[in-house]
Design a protein around this motif. Structure first.
Motif, PDB file in Angstrom:
ATOM      1  N   THR A  32      37.823  29.927 -44.986  1.00  0.00           N
ATOM      2  CA  THR A  32      39.281  29.805 -44.934  1.00  0.00           C
ATOM      3  C   THR A  32      39.677  28.837 -43.832  1.00  0.00           C
ATOM      4  OG1 THR A  32      39.306  31.744 -43.490  1.00  0.00           O
ATOM      5  CG2 THR A  32      39.837  32.113 -45.799  1.00  0.00           C
TER       6      THR A  32
ATOM      7  N   GLU B 112      34.503  12.837 -29.444  1.00  0.00           N
ATOM      8  CA  GLU B 112      33.924  14.026 -28.818  1.00  0.00           C
ATOM      9  C   GLU B 112      32.479  13.761 -28.429  1.00  0.00           C
ATOM     10  OE1 GLU B 112      34.675  17.712 -30.765  1.00  0.00           O
ATOM     11  OE2 GLU B 112      36.554  16.958 -31.582  1.00  0.00           O
TER      12      GLU B 112
ATOM     13  N   GLU C 147      31.100  13.744 -25.493  1.00  0.00           N
ATOM     14  CA  GLU C 147      30.525  14.659 -24.501  1.00  0.00           C
ATOM     15  C   GLU C 147      30.344  16.052 -25.065  1.00  0.00           C
ATOM     16  OE1 GLU C 147      32.899  12.815 -20.770  1.00  0.00           O
ATOM     17  OE2 GLU C 147      31.920  14.744 -20.559  1.00  0.00           O
ATOM     18  N   GLU C 148      29.921  16.084 -26.291  1.00  0.00           N
ATOM     19  CA  GLU C 148      29.787  17.382 -26.930  1.00  0.00           C
ATOM     20  C   GLU C 148      28.556  18.078 -26.383  1.00  0.00           C
ATOM     21  OE1 GLU C 148      29.356  17.605 -31.102  1.00  0.00           O
ATOM     22  OE2 GLU C 148      30.120  19.622 -30.965  1.00  0.00           O
TER      23      GLU C 148
ATOM     24  N   GLN D 213      27.471  21.629 -25.989  1.00  0.00           N
ATOM     25  CA  GLN D 213      27.714  23.053 -26.249  1.00  0.00           C
ATOM     26  C   GLN D 213      27.131  23.928 -25.140  1.00  0.00           C
ATOM     27  OE1 GLN D 213      29.158  24.914 -28.537  1.00  0.00           O
ATOM     28  NE2 GLN D 213      29.696  23.506 -30.192  1.00  0.00           N
ATOM     29  N   ASP D 214      27.952  24.732 -24.578  1.00  0.00           N
ATOM     30  CA  ASP D 214      27.517  25.588 -23.492  1.00  0.00           C
ATOM     31  C   ASP D 214      27.621  27.042 -23.932  1.00  0.00           C
ATOM     32  OD1 ASP D 214      28.318  25.713 -19.954  1.00  0.00           O
ATOM     33  OD2 ASP D 214      26.920  26.831 -21.201  1.00  0.00           O
ATOM     34  N   ASP D 215      26.503  27.621 -24.180  1.00  0.00           N
ATOM     35  CA  ASP D 215      26.539  28.969 -24.757  1.00  0.00           C
ATOM     36  C   ASP D 215      26.196  30.059 -23.756  1.00  0.00           C
ATOM     37  OD1 ASP D 215      25.413  27.911 -28.014  1.00  0.00           O
ATOM     38  OD2 ASP D 215      27.423  28.201 -27.216  1.00  0.00           O
TER      39      ASP D 215
ATOM     40  N   ASN E  13      28.000  31.817 -22.047  1.00  0.00           N
ATOM     41  CA  ASN E  13      28.886  32.986 -22.070  1.00  0.00           C
ATOM     42  C   ASN E  13      28.717  33.849 -23.309  1.00  0.00           C
ATOM     43  OD1 ASN E  13      29.995  31.644 -19.841  1.00  0.00           O
ATOM     44  ND2 ASN E  13      31.103  30.356 -21.303  1.00  0.00           N
ATOM     45  N   ASP E  14      27.856  33.430 -24.171  1.00  0.00           N
ATOM     46  CA  ASP E  14      27.754  34.197 -25.424  1.00  0.00           C
ATOM     47  C   ASP E  14      26.973  35.484 -25.262  1.00  0.00           C
ATOM     48  OD1 ASP E  14      27.934  31.886 -28.165  1.00  0.00           O
ATOM     49  OD2 ASP E  14      29.241  33.512 -27.510  1.00  0.00           O
TER      50      ASP E  14
END
Lengths: 136, 137, 290
Positions: free
Chosen positions: A102, A126, A128-129, A131-133, A135-136
């Motif tokens: 959706t 984008e 400087e992509e 991904q900083d994970d 906090n997951d």
């Protein structure tokens, strides 16, 4: 016989439903869409239901069917623009459209399909992509 | 309970569903029902009318605006002379269907409205009555 | 000999006068809420109706048609007073002071006929007591309506939807989450998602005192509805005891993104939208880079 037009936009198909669907029209749409996917080799299907005020379990099943059938033919389906009242009603009805993606509107639906296809057209700015994970 | 407006519609073909839904919407609008509550009522009505067409090849619906204990609402009565329901408890269960559907029709409709009543005997048809109040409670 | 109704009718002016005196002399009457002209007018209307009903000879059943006008006026008065913030005592005193006025006049008129007086007083006593019950019933109903309206208002204002970042909404829920409240929360949240075109909504439940299976059900519904719209939902503010109850009750929240605090939910939202918060050495404070 009344038909809902299916537009081809690059690798995607776009359907805008602007009338209240009665059963035969919905089934015709399912047919037409699946045929178009197979003819054009489309990679994604966008169904805009922003003008639809009622989605009952039959209509929900049609949307689910379109998604499952397209997936077999390697195309992803995104239902876009669902009205808040419709979303609340569907949840109460017990229908959560599993397997259907959706998005808020056609533009975001397109973005979603592009990401799903790994097509990085939208990611120009984008770089400087990172991904900083953590906090997951 | 006072009945303020009353109307009857025959449902015999699939094409009758959309005009019927519009009529339900009209009733909802007339008492100032909010959009979400209208949508819930119409969706429930749509499920029930679909059942009527599918299992009893049609029937009739009585639409009423009612007032009770200072509350206003819409009452819909779906009457058919079809085969009836043998096991009501089973029919009200999520995911149960004798046809090829999701089996959400009856239990889903029940969840969408404030009051739901189903009467049926095998061979004698089915009557479903639903009430949805203006404020949804 | 005159009937009770005739006696009362003849002395109507005096009864009204006494009644007004009684009402005005009551130290507790709030003249700030109502002028004495208004009171006089209201009282006259009420007395007229009562005498008309009594003249039909009905002293017992206040639900008969003769009393319709009286009970209607009385309900009107009680409900208005309830809304205006009169105390129950003030509202009740209205009918009770009428009783006193009528009794006083009757005693004067029937000085020489104690037997009839006794009879009449018993009848009228009964009648006016019944009327004062109506007053209280209606008064309480009026207050209940006020409470209901306030409940609606509270649930309306207690569910603000805050735009914390471009494309990220936060919704702090404070208080118990019942089904009526969930409805309001969902409606506000989904509408705001449409209005702002947000992709992520954070539902913060730090202010929810307890989560049972029903509340969890409501949360799951809200998350499902948000997803149907095409947005993602994060639930934050899950305290230790809430986590414990959720597991003990066997509620499955594994399909839902949950975080302990609003801060970590926001960080997750940033990373989902490819945003990053970094400390910049030269300047004090934070700067956000895309």
């Amino acid at each position: 016989m009344e038909r809902i037009p299916v537009l081809k936009m690059g690798p995607f198909l776009l359907v805008t439903i602007q009338v209240d669907l009665y059963d035969r029209l919905a089934l015709t749409l399912e047919n037409d869409l699946i045929n178009m996917v197979s003819q054009t080799g489309a990679r994604g299907v966008l169904i805009d239901i922003s003008a639809v005020s009622i989605v009952d379990s039959f209509m929900g099943r049609i949307l689910g069917n379109i998604a499952s059938m397209s997936r077999i033919m390697d195309a992803e389906t995104v239902v876009v623009g669902m009205q808040p009242a419709v979303a609340i009603t569907l949840v109460e009805l017990g229908l959560t459209l599993q397997g259907v993606h959706t998005a808020l509107n056609v533009e975001k639906g397109m973005e979603l399909l592009n990401t799903k296809l790994g097509d990085n057209l939208e990611l120009d700015d984008e770089e400087e992509e990172d991904q900083d994970d953590r906090n997951d | 309970m006072i009945v303020m407006t009353k109307d009857t519609m025959e449902i015999v073909r699939e094409q009758d569903v959309v005009p019927f839904r519009n009529r339900v919407r009209e009733f909802g609008t007339r008492i100032g029902m909010s959009l979400v509550n209208q949508t819930k009522l119409i969706t429930a009505a749509s499920e029930l009318v679909r059942n009527m067409l599918k299992y009893a090849s049609g029937g009739k619906v009585i639409l009423e605006i009612i007032s009770h204990n200072a509350k206003t609402g819409v009452r819909l009565t779906f009457k058919d002379e079809g085969p009836g329901i043998a096991d009501i408890a089973m029919a009200m269960r999520d995911g149960f269907s004798t046809g090829r559907s999701l089996g959400l029709g009856l239990p889903g409709a029940k969840r969408l409205v404030n009051e739901f009543d189903l009467k049926s005997n095998p061979g004698e048809g089915t009557t479903v009555t639903v009430i949805h109040w203006k404020h949804g409670r | 000999m005159n009937t009770t109704a005739q006696v009362l009718e003849k002395n109507k002016e005096r009864i009204l006068e006494k009644w007004m005196q009684n009402q005005l002399s009551d130290a507790s009457l709030r003249d700030d809420l109502m002028t004495s002209d208004e009171l006089q007018h209201q009282s006259k209307e009420m007395l007229d109706g009562l005498l008309r009903a009594v003249s039909k000879g009905n002293y017992d059943n206040i639900y008969d048609t003769e009393f319709e006008q009286v009970t209607d006026t009385l309900r009107d008065i009680s409900i208005t007073r309830a809304r205006q913030g009169f105390s129950p005592r003030e509202t009740g005193a209205y009918v009770l002071s009428l009783k006193q006025a009528i009794m006083e006049v009757l005693i004067e008129q029937r000085k020489d006929d104690p037997a009839t007086l006794y009879q009449e007083i018993m009848q009228l006593n009964n009648l006016l007591d019944n009327l004062s019950i109506v007053t209280f019933e209606t008064f309480i109903k009026g207050r209940e309506e006020v409470i209901l309206r306030q409940t609606d208002e509270i649930s309306e204002i207690s569910t603000p939807v805050i735009r914390v970042w471009d494309g990220i909404l936060a919704l702090p829920i404070i208080g118990t989450l019942d089904s009526a409240r969930t409805q309001v929360v969902m409606e506000n949240l989904l509408q705001e998602i449409v209005n702002t075109g947000s992709n992520i909504a954070i539902l913060d439940i730090s202010g929810v005192p307890a989560v049972d299976s029903l509340v969890a059900q409501h949360l799951i519904k809200t998350v499902s509805a948000t997803r149907l719209m095409g947005a993602e939902c994060i639930i934050s503010g899950i305290r230790a005891e809430i986590a414990q109850t959720i597991v003990h009750l066997g509620i499955d929240l594994s399909n839902i993104k949950t975080k302990a605090s609003l801060a970590s939910a926001l960080q997750l939202a940033f990373s989902m939208t490819n945003l990053e918060v970094r400390r910049v050495d030269r300047n004090k404070g934070f700067k956000l880079t895309r």
